[in-house]
Scaffold this active site. Structure first.
Site, PDB file in Angstrom:
ATOM      1  CD  GLU A  55      24.760  27.524  20.073  1.00  0.00           C
ATOM      2  OE1 GLU A  55      25.482  26.691  19.487  1.00  0.00           O
ATOM      3  OE2 GLU A  55      25.086  28.716  20.264  1.00  0.00           O
ATOM      4  CG  HIS A 124      32.745  19.616  23.649  1.00  0.00           C
ATOM      5  ND1 HIS A 124      33.821  20.432  23.879  1.00  0.00           N
ATOM      6  CD2 HIS A 124      32.318  19.892  22.387  1.00  0.00           C
ATOM      7  CE1 HIS A 124      34.059  21.173  22.805  1.00  0.00           C
ATOM      8  NE2 HIS A 124      33.165  20.862  21.887  1.00  0.00           N
TER       9      HIS A 124
END
Length: 334
Positions: A55, A124
């Site tokens: 990321e 998540h």
């Protein structure tokens, strides 16, 4: 919602050759939620491509591309995965315009599925929007329906500064049914509305009244807009529900106009209570509407606990909790 998000990127890529889309699995696979499906086939691997599982690298590369003149629209697969890139977002993307005295900008959009609804647990399902609203130089957007998702995403891509674009996962495949504290199936069968083809924009920083009322004001965004509407219908309370759409910039005028009319305010969001964006909203409402308030400002949020897995539907603010807050607000005497 997925189709609307995809259409926004498609329209933007077709209109502007500088728009590029990349991230983990967004190319050949079309994204874990299929939001980018077909874009690589249509525009080629140089404009829609996969990135390594990094990321920080994805965001860092996007910042460099943006400074060079491109307009990256990148996907972080889940909002929970953004933390390794936080330094790049805060220290580079948010500050490059100021640090370079306007010589460089960072016209990037960072798309992230956020919130719960898939039983994804702690890695998540988070709603970290408040972390980004604190950072000067960033804009933060959270749509609640496909029309806004497309229009706001196109506006974000065309914006000259970095935009954090959260997409509530529970709305991806047809909206969450706000009348239930937990669903029979993960997705509701209700329609979210049609979305026009082609190019259109929804302005950043403009809230909208989803339900007019006079008894109290509910401030919400994303999935919680439907929960607030359901709570009002279930209780029969004449609540005015405002969909913020953009947290930064914030439409304070629409908020204060409503609260001054109703005299009561409830704030609903899925993130944790402590230091959630609702705290900022409560402070602003108190500062702007103090002499109009007839009851304490209330917040209905997720719990201050690690995100549960199997019990996530008990974690979410549901219509029962929001409805109880409405009833208590009306019981307060000025």
């Amino acid at each position: 919602m997925i189709e609307a998000v995809r259409s926004a990127m498609d329209v933007s890529m077709e209109r502007d050759g500088d728009v590029v889309v990349f991230g983990e699995d967004v190319g050949y696979f079309g994204g874990v939620f299929r939001a980018t499906q077909g874009l690589q086939q249509k525009y080629g691997t140089h404009r829609c491509f996969d990135a390594p599982i990094s990321e920080s690298g994805i965001v860092g590369a996007a910042i460099g591309m943006a400074a060079y003149g491109l307009k990256p629209c990148i996907e972080v697969q889940f909002a929970d995965y953004v933390y390794p890139a936080f330094d790049q977002i805060v220290s580079e993307a948010a500050r490059i315009r100021y640090r370079s005295n306007g010589q460089f900008t960072a016209p990037i959009v960072i798309r992230m599925p956020s919130g719960g609804g898939i039983f994804g647990g702690q890695t998540h399902s988070q709603s970290p929007e408040a972390l980004f609203t604190h950072v000067s130089g960033l804009k933060v957007v959270i749509p609640s329906n496909p029309y806004d998702a497309k229009g706001l995403l196109i506006s974000s891509i065309e914006d000259p500064d970095p935009v954090i674009f959260f997409e509530p996962k529970r709305l991806y495949n047809g909206p969450f049914d706000g009348h239930h504290d937990r669903p029979i199936t993960p997705w509701s069968k209700h329609e979210l509305g049609d979305v026009p083809e082609g190019h259109f924009t929804v302005p950043l920083g403009k809230a909208v009244v989803r339900r007019e009322g006079s008894a109290l004001t509910v401030l919400a965004y994303g999935t919680m807009v439907y929960v607030a509407q359901a709570a009002a219908e279930d209780t029969g309370i004449d609540a005015e529900v405002i969909d913020l759409r953009s947290l930064v910039p914030l439409d304070l005028e629409t908020i204060t106009t409503s609260v001054k009319k109703t005299g009561r305010c409830i704030i609903v969001h899925e993130a944790t209570l402590t230091s959630g964006f609702g705290a900022e909203l409560a402070a602003l409402v108190q500062e702007q509407c103090f002499y109009h308030l007839e009851a304490p400002i209330a917040r209905v949020t997720g719990w201050d606990t690690p995100y549960p897995h199997a019990q996530e539907w008990d974690y979410f603010p549901g219509p029962a909790r929001v409805g109880q807050a409405m009833i208590e607000a009306l019981e307060e005497q000025p």
